[in-house]
Motif scaffolding. Structure first.
Motif, mmCIF file in Angstrom:
data_model
loop_
_atom_site.group_PDB
_atom_site.id
_atom_site.type_symbol
_atom_site.label_atom_id
_atom_site.label_comp_id
_atom_site.label_asym_id
_atom_site.label_seq_id
_atom_site.Cartn_x
_atom_site.Cartn_y
_atom_site.Cartn_z
ATOM 1 N N ALA A 160 0.851 -1.190 0.000
ATOM 2 C CA ALA A 160 0.000 0.000 0.000
ATOM 3 C C ALA A 160 0.890 1.244 0.000
ATOM 4 O O ALA A 160 1.899 1.310 0.718
ATOM 5 C CB ALA A 160 -0.912 -0.002 1.222
ATOM 6 N N PRO A 161 0.562 2.256 -0.794
ATOM 7 C CA PRO A 161 1.430 3.439 -0.890
ATOM 8 C C PRO A 161 1.495 4.212 0.424
ATOM 9 O O PRO A 161 0.502 4.326 1.143
ATOM 10 C CB PRO A 161 0.762 4.276 -1.984
ATOM 11 N N LEU A 162 2.662 4.694 0.726
ATOM 12 C CA LEU A 162 2.816 5.584 1.875
ATOM 13 C C LEU A 162 2.188 6.938 1.551
ATOM 14 O O LEU A 162 2.154 7.360 0.394
ATOM 15 C CB LEU A 162 4.303 5.747 2.208
ATOM 16 N N ARG A 163 1.689 7.616 2.565
ATOM 17 C CA ARG A 163 1.078 8.916 2.307
ATOM 18 C C ARG A 163 1.225 9.796 3.533
ATOM 19 O O ARG A 163 1.256 9.317 4.666
ATOM 20 C CB ARG A 163 -0.394 8.768 1.917
ATOM 21 N N ASN A 164 1.277 11.063 3.305
ATOM 22 C CA ASN A 164 1.368 12.043 4.389
ATOM 23 C C ASN A 164 -0.037 12.436 4.823
ATOM 24 O O ASN A 164 -0.590 13.446 4.378
ATOM 25 C CB ASN A 164 2.137 13.287 3.919
ATOM 26 N N ALA A 165 -0.619 11.636 5.663
ATOM 27 C CA ALA A 165 -1.998 11.882 6.089
ATOM 28 C C ALA A 165 -2.264 11.117 7.372
ATOM 29 O O ALA A 165 -1.586 10.126 7.684
ATOM 30 C CB ALA A 165 -2.978 11.459 5.003
ATOM 31 N N LEU A 166 -3.255 11.562 8.116
ATOM 32 C CA LEU A 166 -3.719 10.854 9.302
ATOM 33 C C LEU A 166 -4.768 9.830 8.897
ATOM 34 O O LEU A 166 -5.488 9.999 7.912
ATOM 35 C CB LEU A 166 -4.308 11.838 10.312
ATOM 36 N N ALA A 167 -4.844 8.764 9.669
ATOM 37 C CA ALA A 167 -5.834 7.732 9.396
ATOM 38 C C ALA A 167 -7.241 8.242 9.705
ATOM 39 O O ALA A 167 -7.444 9.082 10.588
ATOM 40 C CB ALA A 167 -5.533 6.491 10.234
ATOM 41 N N ASP A 168 -8.201 7.749 8.963
ATOM 42 C CA ASP A 168 -9.606 8.091 9.184
ATOM 43 C C ASP A 168 -10.073 7.443 10.486
ATOM 44 O O ASP A 168 -9.993 6.220 10.637
ATOM 45 C CB ASP A 168 -10.434 7.579 8.003
ATOM 46 N N PRO A 169 -10.585 8.211 11.454
ATOM 47 C CA PRO A 169 -11.039 7.607 12.711
ATOM 48 C C PRO A 169 -12.132 6.566 12.507
ATOM 49 O O PRO A 169 -12.247 5.622 13.300
ATOM 50 C CB PRO A 169 -11.565 8.800 13.509
ATOM 51 N N ALA A 170 -12.930 6.735 11.449
ATOM 52 C CA ALA A 170 -14.010 5.772 11.196
ATOM 53 C C ALA A 170 -13.486 4.455 10.670
ATOM 54 O O ALA A 170 -14.182 3.429 10.739
ATOM 55 C CB ALA A 170 -15.010 6.360 10.206
ATOM 56 N N GLY A 171 -12.271 4.432 10.170
ATOM 57 C CA GLY A 171 -11.704 3.222 9.612
ATOM 58 C C GLY A 171 -11.434 3.352 8.132
ATOM 59 O O GLY A 171 -11.931 4.260 7.462
ATOM 60 N N LEU A 172 -10.627 2.472 7.609
ATOM 61 C CA LEU A 172 -10.269 2.473 6.201
ATOM 62 C C LEU A 172 -11.525 2.253 5.346
ATOM 63 O O LEU A 172 -12.242 1.268 5.535
ATOM 64 C CB LEU A 172 -9.260 1.359 5.938
ATOM 65 N N PRO A 173 -11.818 3.154 4.404
ATOM 66 C CA PRO A 173 -13.034 2.993 3.604
ATOM 67 C C PRO A 173 -13.124 1.644 2.899
ATOM 68 O O PRO A 173 -14.222 1.070 2.789
ATOM 69 C CB PRO A 173 -12.945 4.149 2.602
ATOM 70 N N GLU A 174 -11.995 1.121 2.423
ATOM 71 C CA GLU A 174 -12.040 -0.166 1.726
ATOM 72 C C GLU A 174 -12.479 -1.284 2.659
ATOM 73 O O GLU A 174 -13.287 -2.153 2.279
ATOM 74 C CB GLU A 174 -10.671 -0.496 1.132
ATOM 75 N N LEU A 175 -11.969 -1.299 3.894
ATOM 76 C CA LEU A 175 -12.370 -2.328 4.842
ATOM 77 C C LEU A 175 -13.850 -2.179 5.189
ATOM 78 O O LEU A 175 -14.589 -3.175 5.255
ATOM 79 C CB LEU A 175 -11.514 -2.251 6.110
ATOM 80 N N ARG A 176 -14.299 -0.967 5.404
ATOM 81 C CA ARG A 176 -15.709 -0.749 5.746
ATOM 82 C C ARG A 176 -16.615 -1.210 4.616
ATOM 83 O O ARG A 176 -17.681 -1.795 4.848
ATOM 84 C CB ARG A 176 -15.925 0.729 6.071
ATOM 85 N N ALA A 177 -16.203 -0.978 3.378
ATOM 86 C CA ALA A 177 -16.999 -1.425 2.235
ATOM 87 C C ALA A 177 -17.042 -2.951 2.160
ATOM 88 O O ALA A 177 -18.091 -3.544 1.862
ATOM 89 C CB ALA A 177 -16.429 -0.847 0.946
ATOM 90 N N GLN A 178 -15.909 -3.591 2.436
ATOM 91 C CA GLN A 178 -15.872 -5.050 2.400
ATOM 92 C C GLN A 178 -16.715 -5.652 3.524
ATOM 93 O O GLN A 178 -17.378 -6.681 3.338
ATOM 94 C CB GLN A 178 -14.429 -5.544 2.498
ATOM 95 N N VAL A 179 -16.702 -5.019 4.695
ATOM 96 C CA VAL A 179 -17.532 -5.482 5.807
ATOM 97 C C VAL A 179 -19.009 -5.383 5.432
ATOM 98 O O VAL A 179 -19.801 -6.308 5.662
ATOM 99 C CB VAL A 179 -17.228 -4.670 7.085
#
Length: 493
Positions: A160-179
């Motif tokens: 997964a690409p590194l990025r200069n950003a904080l994580a989303d408190p709600a969770g990774l959108p891809e994981l939430r979509a898969q759930v």
């Protein structure tokens, strides 16, 4: 492999047998060769095609035999690789074999597939305990996942690409979509992605809900919990500032009449699919009663969907969230029992009611709690179907272990085995004066750890005398040893 084919090929399977009988013969032969040391841990078995040709049976017969042997813990099969003898079985570690409809006869000693069979000797309670065996509930078959799937998930996380950003408190959108997609497939409801929040395990989810209720109400929330019930979850909610009230459970789950009689509560936490720890399954009629009561009173229903993936007997029951028309159910699920508790990742599905905003605000205030690399790996397991394949495999394993427990304890005077319709643990209760703590202590002296049922009580004396035996992470030989230690402890009462 050649040695194995030579041994098993000394006599061909009787062509007059039906397929189930032929399968039983193959299963019995493999067990015997493992038990007498002809095959040892790590030895490769022939392919199903080669062995079928050698024995003169249909390939499906050998496939069915390998599946049963895998489920019983004698061998391990991997797609695209040779089946191999599992670790921990053999001449020094005999596995008990369950009997009953659809289960093969006991192992036979020696090379012949024909002739009289003798039952596998039950392990002796006087045998040396060896290493300390942890048979307390809470640990699934962590090592059962295909290594290639596990490695691929973590490679995806590393890529997964590194990025200069904080994580989303709600969770990774891809994981939430898969759930959300997985819930649509397996639990009968497909929530919008923005209703899914990632949490750091079930206890953190319950703590988050208690904090959200406290903030939303501006006072200490009063939360009803099952008695006996999930003790770690109770501690989490208490630490978040909630007052708890225990409500009795019966053979159908939480008693709705007792819940109504407990006085006003702001929320109720239930494990309807497999009540923890007693194992009852809440029928649909009671689910509707609970939801109707919650709708009338404005009470939040927190559905801990514990063990919904592992239903050993009976038809699956729909999730409470799938039946909710009033927007009162907050659904909690996770990966601790399906994959590995050390992942520490769960999720909540928010209701449509007003508490939803308070939970989201509490999640934002706390910040993200699960590393994005973990979330990427889990999303990969879901997206590629690896987690579903893993669940299919361990369901078979757990069903065999459940049958082994039921067989060993059936007919033992004064004992009752409960919670065997699903899940990863059994509850063993008894009549008589022996206390659970005394039995747990005696079992521990035999080198096996189990949990006392009264540890899960809210009100002292609400649970019968009994212990909780976890079997998710045990092999069949280890399960035999745990049951021997428990029976020995009970015999000393």
């Amino acid at each position: 492999m050649v040695r194995f084919v030579d041994q098993i090929g000394r006599s061909r399977v009787d062509q007059s047998r039906d397929r189930s009988g032929k399968t039983a013969g193959v299963v019995a032969r493999v067990r015997a060769l493992v038990q007498d040391g002809t095959l040892t841990a790590g030895d490769a078995l022939p392919s199903t095609r080669v062995l079928a040709a050698e024995l003169g049976v249909a390939r499906g017969t050998v496939v069915a035999a390998y599946e049963q042997l895998d489920g019983e813990g004698w061998i391990r099969t991997r797609q695209g690789a040779a089946a191999r003898v599992a670790a921990g079985v053999g001449a020094a570690g005999r596995a008990s074999v369950p009997h009953g409809p659809g289960v093969s006869s006991p192992a036979v000693r020696g090379p012949a597939l024909h002739g009289p069979a003798s039952a596998v000797p039950a392990p002796s309670v006087s045998s040396p305990p060896g290493r300390l065996l942890d048979a307390r509930p809470g640990t699934p078959a962590v090592t059962a996942i295909a290594p290639k799937d596990w490695r691929a998930a973590w490679r995806a996380a590393a890529d997964a690409p590194l990025r200069n950003a904080l994580a989303d408190p709600a969770g990774l959108p891809e994981l939430r979509a898969q759930v959300a997609a997985q819930l649509g497939l397996s639990r009968g409801f497909a929530p919008d992605v923005d209703r899914v929040l990632v949490t750091g395990g079930t206890s953190e989810a319950l703590s988050l809900v208690a904090e959200a209720l406290r903030n939303h109400l501006g006072r200490t929330p009063r939360i009803a919990v099952e008695d006996p019930g999930y003790r770690s979850g109770r501690r989490a909610m208490t630490s978040a500032g909630a007052d708890l009230v225990g409500v009795v459970v019966d053979e159908d789950g939480i008693d709705v009449d007792a819940l109504a009689a407990a006085g006003p509560v702001d929320a109720v936490v239930v494990t309807p699919t497999h009540q923890y720890p007693l194992g009852s399954v809440m029928p649909v009629a009671r689910r509707h009663r609970l939801l109707a009561w919650a709708g009338r009173t404005g009470t939040l229903v927190v559905e801990d969907d514990y063990d919904s993936e592992f239903r050993h007997r009976g038809a699956p029951v729909p999730a409470l969230a799938a039946l909710d028309t009033a927007g009162v159910v907050l659904h909690v699920g996770g990966f601790s029992k399906t994959l590995d508790p050390r992942v520490r990742c769960s999720y909540v599905v928010l209701p449509s009611g007003p508490v939803s905003g308070a939970v989201t605000a509490a999640r934002t205030a706390r910040g993200p709690v699960v590393a994005e690399t973990v979330q990427v790996a889990l999303a990969h397991l879901l997206r590629t179907g690896a987690l579903r394949r893993h669940l299919g495999r361990v369901r078979r394993d757990y069903t065999h272990r459940r049958e082994a427990i039921a067989t060993r304890l059936a007919g033992v005077p004064g004992l009752e085995a409960r919670a065997l319709n699903g899940g990863l643990h059994a509850v063993v209760t008894w009549s008589g004066p022996a206390t659970a703590r005394a039995v747990v202590a005696r079992t521990a002296r035999s080198g096996v750890l189990v949990s006392a049922l009264d540890e899960y009580e809210v009100t002292p004396g609400s649970a019968p005398a009994g212990v909780v035996l976890g079997y998710g992470g045990l092999t069949l030989p280890e399960l035999d040893r745990a049951i021997d230690a428990l029976l020995g402890a009970l015999a000393a009462r």
